[in-house]
Enzyme design. Structure first.
Site, PDB file in Angstrom:
ATOM      1  CG  HIS A  70      -1.950  -1.059   1.257  1.00  0.00           C
ATOM      2  ND1 HIS A  70      -3.044  -1.026   2.099  1.00  0.00           N
ATOM      3  CD2 HIS A  70      -2.077  -2.198   0.534  1.00  0.00           C
ATOM      4  CE1 HIS A  70      -3.789  -2.102   1.884  1.00  0.00           C
ATOM      5  NE2 HIS A  70      -3.211  -2.837   0.952  1.00  0.00           N
ATOM      6  CD  GLU A  72      -2.085   4.307   3.058  1.00  0.00           C
ATOM      7  OE1 GLU A  72      -1.751   3.610   2.080  1.00  0.00           O
ATOM      8  OE2 GLU A  72      -3.235   4.328   3.517  1.00  0.00           O
ATOM      9  CB  CYS A 100      -6.652  -0.425   5.133  1.00  0.00           C
ATOM     10  SG  CYS A 100      -4.915  -0.930   5.170  1.00  0.00           S
ATOM     11  CB  CYS A 103      -2.197   2.031   5.959  1.00  0.00           C
ATOM     12  SG  CYS A 103      -1.650   1.037   4.555  1.00  0.00           S
TER      13      CYS A 103
END
Lengths: 169, 169
Positions: A70, A72, A100, A103
């Site tokens: 992801h 992040e 999410c 993260c």
């Protein structure tokens, strides 16, 4: 993926700065889009260093076959690698989609001061699902969260992506 | 860090298997201990492939200056890299300490079938803090969690580590 970009005016109000940094994150989201990845981008900024951009990343979960790919997580890992410390104290992250749970928890682990995000994610966003760990006093680090900055552009990019994906099926 | 180790008897009961795999994870925790890292180890096993160990990792957060350098995240990323897929469906993870929120959420992101952990972490463990995302029906993946396997050995290793650290201060 790093950048030495800094804002010319350190006296620029935080909201103006935030619009600018979210624009940078949106550019990273467009890079993800063009690679066929869910378009999410993130930028990490050092408040104590004239709001210098320390790292920026695009989501690359599919192309790198990495469930932790992801935007992040990548921006956090890049920033830590660059400064040589897992503590990103005094820094904030801009991300184009509500983080999410993984993260948001990674933001806590990295001791970031805060997160600005653009579009809300009602199905997978940690805050939308009431996992409000950012203000959980039992945890060893709390931080601020601000949502909705440039949410229209980010939400449109995401809906364009998923519409194109459905049409190509 | 991978291993091609498999159990000789596929008919071995799951509890016996779990004691064995937690022993493997504990060996990884000892490696972390010897490097001055908080001693946590993790092993990922493929249920559908005769319980073959796909990856194993030691916590290396300090030495790699990576806030995401927890044993579980590393084992997950390694396993995905090895099989070339971010989905670790049909696999389970053994870890010597109750996963933090970031790691429990990463287990969800990777679609692992379940997690066995050893020692409980009352201050930082996701379950101990009532973040029971593993059974949250709103999320796109649920999985099983079993705690306490070889918890005594893991808890002793952790307390030895922190005692030595305090004494060396």
């Amino acid at each position: 993926m790093t950048s030495s970009l800094t804002l010319s005016s350190s006296s620029m109000p935080l909201l103006t700065k935030s619009l600018f940094f979210m624009e940078c994150a949106l550019k990273k989201a467009h890079i993800a889009y063009n690679k066929g990845e869910v378009p999410v981008g993130a930028v990490i900024v050092d408040i104590n260093n004239n709001f210098k951009i320390i790292s920026s990343s695009s989501n690359c979960k599919e192309s790198s076959a990495d469930p932790c790919g992801h935007a992040e997580i990548l921006a956090i890992r890049n920033a830590s690698s660059i400064i040589g410390d897992w503590r990103l104290t005094g820094m904030i992250i801009y991300v184009t989609l509500e983080p999410c749970l993984m993260c948001l928890a990674a933001i806590k682990e990295a001791r970031l001061d805060g997160v600005f995000f653009a579009a809300y994610d009602s199905k997978g966003g940690a805050l939308s699902l009431n996992y409000n760990l950012y203000k959980d006093k039992r945890l060893n680090h709390n931080f601020f969260v601000v949502g909705g900055i440039r949410s229209f552009e980010s939400a449109k990019l995401l809906s364009d992506f998923f519409r194109a994906k459905r049409q190509n099926k």
